[in-house]
Design a protein around this motif. Sequence first.
Motif, PDB file in Angstrom:
ATOM      1  N   ALA A 196       0.803  -1.227   0.000  1.00 54.12           N
ATOM      2  CA  ALA A 196       0.000   0.000   0.000  1.00 54.12           C
ATOM      3  C   ALA A 196       0.838   1.280   0.000  1.00 54.12           C
ATOM      4  O   ALA A 196       0.548   2.211  -0.755  1.00 54.12           O
ATOM      5  CB  ALA A 196      -0.955  -0.030   1.191  1.00 54.12           C
ATOM      6  N   ASP A 197       1.876   1.356   0.841  1.00 58.35           N
ATOM      7  CA  ASP A 197       2.657   2.602   0.913  1.00 58.35           C
ATOM      8  C   ASP A 197       3.328   2.905  -0.427  1.00 58.35           C
ATOM      9  O   ASP A 197       3.334   4.043  -0.898  1.00 58.35           O
ATOM     10  CB  ASP A 197       3.759   2.491   1.981  1.00 58.35           C
ATOM     11  N   ASP A 198       3.891   1.862  -1.028  1.00 61.66           N
ATOM     12  CA  ASP A 198       4.579   2.049  -2.307  1.00 61.66           C
ATOM     13  C   ASP A 198       3.577   2.344  -3.420  1.00 61.66           C
ATOM     14  O   ASP A 198       3.887   3.092  -4.356  1.00 61.66           O
ATOM     15  CB  ASP A 198       5.391   0.803  -2.670  1.00 61.66           C
ATOM     16  N   LEU A 199       2.391   1.762  -3.306  1.00 66.49           N
ATOM     17  CA  LEU A 199       1.374   2.035  -4.333  1.00 66.49           C
ATOM     18  C   LEU A 199       0.994   3.508  -4.318  1.00 66.49           C
ATOM     19  O   LEU A 199       0.863   4.139  -5.375  1.00 66.49           O
ATOM     20  CB  LEU A 199       0.138   1.152  -4.100  1.00 66.49           C
ATOM     21  N   GLN A 200       0.844   4.071  -3.128  1.00 66.19           N
ATOM     22  CA  GLN A 200       0.499   5.497  -3.061  1.00 66.19           C
ATOM     23  C   GLN A 200       1.579   6.361  -3.716  1.00 66.19           C
ATOM     24  O   GLN A 200       1.278   7.279  -4.474  1.00 66.19           O
ATOM     25  CB  GLN A 200       0.286   5.913  -1.595  1.00 66.19           C
ATOM     26  N   LEU A 201       2.840   6.020  -3.457  1.00 66.24           N
ATOM     27  CA  LEU A 201       3.948   6.760  -4.096  1.00 66.24           C
ATOM     28  C   LEU A 201       3.894   6.602  -5.608  1.00 66.24           C
ATOM     29  O   LEU A 201       4.096   7.561  -6.359  1.00 66.24           O
ATOM     30  CB  LEU A 201       5.296   6.217  -3.596  1.00 66.24           C
ATOM     31  N   ALA A 202       3.616   5.378  -6.056  1.00 63.39           N
ATOM     32  CA  ALA A 202       3.571   5.112  -7.501  1.00 63.39           C
ATOM     33  C   ALA A 202       2.463   5.936  -8.158  1.00 63.39           C
ATOM     34  O   ALA A 202       2.654   6.493  -9.247  1.00 63.39           O
ATOM     35  CB  ALA A 202       3.350   3.620  -7.743  1.00 63.39           C
ATOM     36  N   SER A 207       2.837   9.654 -14.769  1.00 66.56           N
ATOM     37  CA  SER A 207       2.830  10.753 -15.739  1.00 66.56           C
ATOM     38  C   SER A 207       2.102  10.302 -17.010  1.00 66.56           C
ATOM     39  O   SER A 207       2.056   9.104 -17.321  1.00 66.56           O
ATOM     40  CB  SER A 207       4.251  11.186 -16.090  1.00 66.56           C
ATOM     41  N   LEU A 208       1.562  11.280 -17.720  1.00 71.96           N
ATOM     42  CA  LEU A 208       0.868  10.958 -18.973  1.00 71.96           C
ATOM     43  C   LEU A 208       1.834  10.360 -19.992  1.00 71.96           C
ATOM     44  O   LEU A 208       1.433   9.552 -20.845  1.00 71.96           O
ATOM     45  CB  LEU A 208       0.190  12.211 -19.529  1.00 71.96           C
ATOM     46  N   ALA A 209       3.113  10.711 -19.876  1.00 69.89           N
ATOM     47  CA  ALA A 209       4.107  10.150 -20.798  1.00 69.89           C
ATOM     48  C   ALA A 209       4.237   8.639 -20.626  1.00 69.89           C
ATOM     49  O   ALA A 209       4.505   7.911 -21.593  1.00 69.89           O
ATOM     50  CB  ALA A 209       5.459  10.830 -20.571  1.00 69.89           C
ATOM     51  N   ASP A 210       4.025   8.144 -19.384  1.00 67.92           N
ATOM     52  CA  ASP A 210       4.077   6.684 -19.150  1.00 67.92           C
ATOM     53  C   ASP A 210       3.025   5.988 -20.015  1.00 67.92           C
ATOM     54  O   ASP A 210       3.261   4.921 -20.571  1.00 67.92           O
ATOM     55  CB  ASP A 210       3.729   6.345 -17.690  1.00 67.92           C
ATOM     56  N   ILE A 211       1.849   6.588 -20.070  1.00 72.50           N
ATOM     57  CA  ILE A 211       0.724   5.973 -20.798  1.00 72.50           C
ATOM     58  C   ILE A 211       1.003   6.012 -22.303  1.00 72.50           C
ATOM     59  O   ILE A 211       0.806   5.016 -23.010  1.00 72.50           O
ATOM     60  CB  ILE A 211      -0.580   6.709 -20.441  1.00 72.50           C
ATOM     61  N   GLU A 212       1.498   7.138 -22.777  1.00 70.82           N
ATOM     62  CA  GLU A 212       1.834   7.261 -24.208  1.00 70.82           C
ATOM     63  C   GLU A 212       2.851   6.205 -24.607  1.00 70.82           C
ATOM     64  O   GLU A 212       2.721   5.555 -25.654  1.00 70.82           O
ATOM     65  CB  GLU A 212       2.427   8.653 -24.482  1.00 70.82           C
TER      66      GLU A 212
END
Length: 224
Positions: A196-202, A207-212
Amino acid sequence: MKIGIIGAGKIGGTLAARLVASGHDVALANSRGPSTLAQVAQDTGARAVGVSEVAIAADAVIVSIPLRALPELDPSHVAGVSVVIDTMNYAPVRRDPRIAELDEGEVESMRVQRLLGRDVVKAFNTINVPSLRDLGRAPGSRNRIALPVAGDSSNSVDVALSLVDAAGFDAVASGPLDQSWRQQPGTPAFCTNLPADDLQLALDQASLADIEAWRSHIATLPPV
Ligand SMILES: NC(=O)c1ccc[n+]([C@@H]2O[C@H](COP(=O)([O-])OP(=O)(O)OC[C@H]3O[C@@H](n4cnc5c(N)ncnc54)[C@H](OP(=O)(O)O)[C@@H]3O)[C@@H](O)[C@H]2O)c1
């Protein structure tokens, strides 16, 4: 709870098994009708029903079909249920046709909400099938991984959080639906099986660039 699941494939079927195992009453539907669901019903303990019956008396309905098939789903099937949960991801070229609105930046679950004409919650989209099948743990277990839940209705988000927990995962409220791009494919929260803690950081680091970048990559892979 009484749960309906539209889509009895890899995610819908695996979720059905997890939710039945945690004591929920699950009805499953696909596009071809309940006579084609005998095996998955036997394997999961869910009831096979027609898509027009799946929401009857349900506390929540999970929609888990390919995004390309969403325009074929009659919104009236989910109009009367109080909670609708969207597990769907856009996989351009590989599985879905190019969808102009998504390519132009529409948030995937905002499209689902628009096409269904009602509010939805986004959950269970960030975990792959082997992890959903095998990594569920009892609450408080060491190494229990977490899944994000995004949505605008606090009641619907609470129901989805409880189903994530029932399926064996810590549940993290990830914000309103228009921010749910933070858990779309390609982001640091996607299929990374974080606590959970790491998921919140993630989620914060998305960023939108990750999705592109992910969409460009997935479009080069063989179709599924
Ligand atoms: N696979 C993964 O690891 C994964 C992980 C997270 C999220 N997701 C997302 O979850 C969704 C489902 O993925 P999946 O891998 O489970 O797909 P899948 O194995 O191909 O199963 C799709 C299911 O949707 C049903 N369906 C299609 N059109 C329908 C309609 N109009 N009405 C009712 N049912 C319909 C299909 O039934 P018929 O066969 O009868 O058409 C089938 O049971 C996708 O959006 C995917 O992006 C997948």
